[in-house]
Design a protein around this motif. Structure first.
Motif, PDB file in Angstrom:
ATOM      1  N   GLY A   1     -11.253  -4.845   7.139  1.00 32.89           N
ATOM      2  CA  GLY A   1     -12.027  -3.644   6.363  1.00 32.89           C
ATOM      3  C   GLY A   1     -10.930  -2.771   5.599  1.00 32.89           C
ATOM      4  N   VAL A   2     -11.405  -1.682   5.300  1.00 35.38           N
ATOM      5  CA  VAL A   2     -10.492  -0.738   4.513  1.00 35.38           C
ATOM      6  C   VAL A   2     -10.043   0.347   5.756  1.00 35.38           C
ATOM      7  N   ASP A   3      -8.458   0.396   5.618  1.00 37.54           N
ATOM      8  CA  ASP A   3      -8.159   1.479   6.216  1.00 37.54           C
ATOM      9  C   ASP A   3      -7.265   2.486   5.602  1.00 37.54           C
ATOM     10  N   GLU A   4      -7.226   3.880   6.085  1.00 34.22           N
ATOM     11  CA  GLU A   4      -6.512   4.961   5.372  1.00 34.22           C
ATOM     12  C   GLU A   4      -5.468   5.185   5.911  1.00 34.22           C
ATOM     13  N   LEU A   5      -4.177   5.277   5.406  1.00 36.71           N
ATOM     14  CA  LEU A   5      -2.990   5.407   6.053  1.00 36.71           C
ATOM     15  C   LEU A   5      -2.399   6.872   5.203  1.00 36.71           C
ATOM     16  N   GLU A   6      -2.145   7.773   6.334  1.00 38.46           N
ATOM     17  CA  GLU A   6      -1.476   8.914   5.992  1.00 38.46           C
ATOM     18  C   GLU A   6      -0.108   8.861   6.037  1.00 38.46           C
ATOM     19  N   ILE A   7       0.784   9.320   4.837  1.00 37.61           N
ATOM     20  CA  ILE A   7       2.090   9.286   5.126  1.00 37.61           C
ATOM     21  C   ILE A   7       2.717  10.495   5.835  1.00 37.61           C
ATOM     22  N   LEU A   8       3.367  10.595   6.722  1.00 35.07           N
ATOM     23  CA  LEU A   8       3.879  11.700   7.343  1.00 35.07           C
ATOM     24  C   LEU A   8       5.419  11.969   7.068  1.00 35.07           C
ATOM     25  N   GLU A   9       6.150  10.765   6.975  1.00 37.06           N
ATOM     26  CA  GLU A   9       7.503  11.011   6.621  1.00 37.06           C
ATOM     27  C   GLU A   9       8.168   9.954   5.867  1.00 37.06           C
ATOM     28  N   VAL A  10       9.179  10.162   4.791  1.00 36.44           N
ATOM     29  CA  VAL A  10       9.510   9.196   4.009  1.00 36.44           C
ATOM     30  C   VAL A  10      11.369   9.314   4.222  1.00 36.44           C
ATOM     31  N   GLY A  11      11.879   8.291   4.778  1.00 35.95           N
ATOM     32  CA  GLY A  11      13.403   8.390   4.571  1.00 35.95           C
ATOM     33  C   GLY A  11      14.200   7.063   4.219  1.00 35.95           C
ATOM     34  N   TYR A  12      15.301   7.359   4.150  1.00 38.17           N
ATOM     35  CA  TYR A  12      16.315   6.271   3.749  1.00 38.17           C
ATOM     36  C   TYR A  12      17.543   6.315   4.685  1.00 38.17           C
ATOM     37  N   PRO A  13      17.427   5.235   5.408  1.00 41.47           N
ATOM     38  CA  PRO A  13      18.476   5.065   6.343  1.00 41.47           C
ATOM     39  C   PRO A  13      19.966   4.765   5.800  1.00 41.47           C
ATOM     40  N   GLU A  14      21.029   5.565   6.241  1.00 40.97           N
ATOM     41  CA  GLU A  14      22.172   5.387   5.697  1.00 40.97           C
ATOM     42  C   GLU A  14      22.970   4.201   6.020  1.00 40.97           C
ATOM     43  N   ALA A  15      23.590   3.671   5.310  1.00 43.38           N
ATOM     44  CA  ALA A  15      24.124   2.259   5.467  1.00 43.38           C
ATOM     45  C   ALA A  15      25.280   2.073   6.749  1.00 43.38           C
TER      46      ALA A  15
ATOM     47  N   ALA B   1       0.944  -1.063  -0.039  1.00 39.65           N
ATOM     48  CA  ALA B   1      -0.110   0.015  -0.257  1.00 39.65           C
ATOM     49  C   ALA B   1       0.623   1.133  -0.082  1.00 39.65           C
ATOM     50  N   LEU B   2       2.041   1.131   0.835  1.00 34.67           N
ATOM     51  CA  LEU B   2       2.829   2.168   0.978  1.00 34.67           C
ATOM     52  C   LEU B   2       3.721   2.794  -0.487  1.00 34.67           C
ATOM     53  N   ILE B   3       4.220   1.530  -1.153  1.00 37.51           N
ATOM     54  CA  ILE B   3       5.064   1.856  -2.319  1.00 37.51           C
ATOM     55  C   ILE B   3       4.657   2.836  -3.396  1.00 37.51           C
ATOM     56  N   LYS B   4       5.526   3.493  -3.455  1.00 35.94           N
ATOM     57  CA  LYS B   4       5.337   4.656  -4.635  1.00 35.94           C
ATOM     58  C   LYS B   4       4.508   5.899  -4.163  1.00 35.94           C
ATOM     59  N   ALA B   5       4.312   5.928  -2.811  1.00 38.66           N
ATOM     60  CA  ALA B   5       3.509   7.159  -2.202  1.00 38.66           C
ATOM     61  C   ALA B   5       4.512   7.998  -1.685  1.00 38.66           C
ATOM     62  N   ARG B   6       4.248   9.252  -1.591  1.00 37.64           N
ATOM     63  CA  ARG B   6       4.878  10.269  -1.028  1.00 37.64           C
ATOM     64  C   ARG B   6       4.532  11.122   0.420  1.00 37.64           C
ATOM     65  N   GLU B   7       5.233  11.808   0.825  1.00 35.17           N
ATOM     66  CA  GLU B   7       5.058  12.426   2.161  1.00 35.17           C
ATOM     67  C   GLU B   7       3.738  13.184   1.882  1.00 35.17           C
ATOM     68  N   GLY B   8       2.609  13.225   2.844  1.00 35.85           N
ATOM     69  CA  GLY B   8       1.585  13.929   2.585  1.00 35.85           C
ATOM     70  C   GLY B   8       0.206  13.042   1.897  1.00 35.85           C
ATOM     71  N   ASP B   9       0.602  12.247   1.037  1.00 30.36           N
ATOM     72  CA  ASP B   9      -0.209  11.074   0.455  1.00 30.36           C
ATOM     73  C   ASP B   9      -1.143  10.409   1.399  1.00 30.36           C
ATOM     74  N   THR B  10      -2.214   9.973   1.043  1.00 29.75           N
ATOM     75  CA  THR B  10      -3.084   9.095   1.753  1.00 29.75           C
ATOM     76  C   THR B  10      -3.247   7.909   0.984  1.00 29.75           C
ATOM     77  N   VAL B  11      -2.988   6.665   1.411  1.00 26.04           N
ATOM     78  CA  VAL B  11      -3.109   5.281   0.604  1.00 26.04           C
ATOM     79  C   VAL B  11      -4.253   4.428   1.322  1.00 26.04           C
ATOM     80  N   THR B  12      -4.824   3.560   0.457  1.00 24.86           N
ATOM     81  CA  THR B  12      -5.752   2.769   1.198  1.00 24.86           C
ATOM     82  C   THR B  12      -5.271   1.281   1.436  1.00 24.86           C
ATOM     83  N   LEU B  13      -5.410   0.783   2.543  1.00 21.98           N
ATOM     84  CA  LEU B  13      -5.051  -0.501   2.974  1.00 21.98           C
ATOM     85  C   LEU B  13      -6.115  -1.496   3.366  1.00 21.98           C
TER      86      LEU B  13
END
Length: 184
Positions: free
Chosen positions: A170-184, A153-165
């Protein structure tokens, strides 16, 4: 001793189920660099440390004579089968692994494999998850498999997007607050 009185099956231990979730047909086994290194280290430890130690115990126990009631021998043989099965599993998984380094992801504002995502469900609870490979998933630590329903459900979404799970509940709405990539 008659086999009727011994609680052992004649089935080969290799008939046991898989140790980790299987991958859907035709799907690559994506892994993070750290996950790949962890599996390689486990395989090396099993091959170079644990297996030789168990072989030595089994060899010593076998030299003691009667093997039918020799606990060291019976347990050692069982443990040897477990180690060999795990080594075969790890070898197969590493052969088909596709290592992905999330640190070099060009679109760091979008959710892809390796992303760390903070989202809020419709109940107002915040969740922080990292999208990792099937063999690296630890849901209780927030590391979810990229093929899990939440990750899909989260793949390809951006910060601020709301996706459906869609879940069995039942159906849940997920609001994306932050997206980050941990450093190695």
């Amino acid at each position: 001793m008659n086999k009727a009185f011994v609680k052992e099956s004649d089935q080969n231990d290799e008939d046991a189920g898989p140790e980790a979730p299987s991958l859907p047909a035709g799907v690559k086994n994506y892994m993070t660099v750290q996950g790949y290194q962890r599996l390689r280290a486990e395989l090396a430890r099993l091959m170079n440390e644990e297996r030789p130690a168990v072989v030595q115990v089994v060899s010593w126990a076998a030299s003691n004579g009667d093997r039918s009631e020799n606990g060291d021998y019976l347990y050692g043989k069982k443990r040897l089968r477990e180690i060999d099965r795990r080594m075969r599993f790890l070898t197969k998984r590493l052969e088909i692994a596709e290592v992905v380094d999330p640190a070099v992801q060009p679109n760091k504002d979008q959710v892809f494999f390796g992303a760390e995502v903070l989202y809020m469900d419709k109940a107002g609870q915040e969740h922080r998850v990292t999208i990792v490979g099937v063999d690296e998933a630890e849901p209780l630590q927030g590391r979810i498999s990229w093929i899990s329903p939440v990750a899909r459900a989260l793949i390809k979404a951006r910060e601020g997007d709301t996706v459906t799970l869609r879940t069995p509940a039942g159906v849940d709405e997920l609001e994306i607050l932050e997206v980050g990539y941990p450093e190695a």
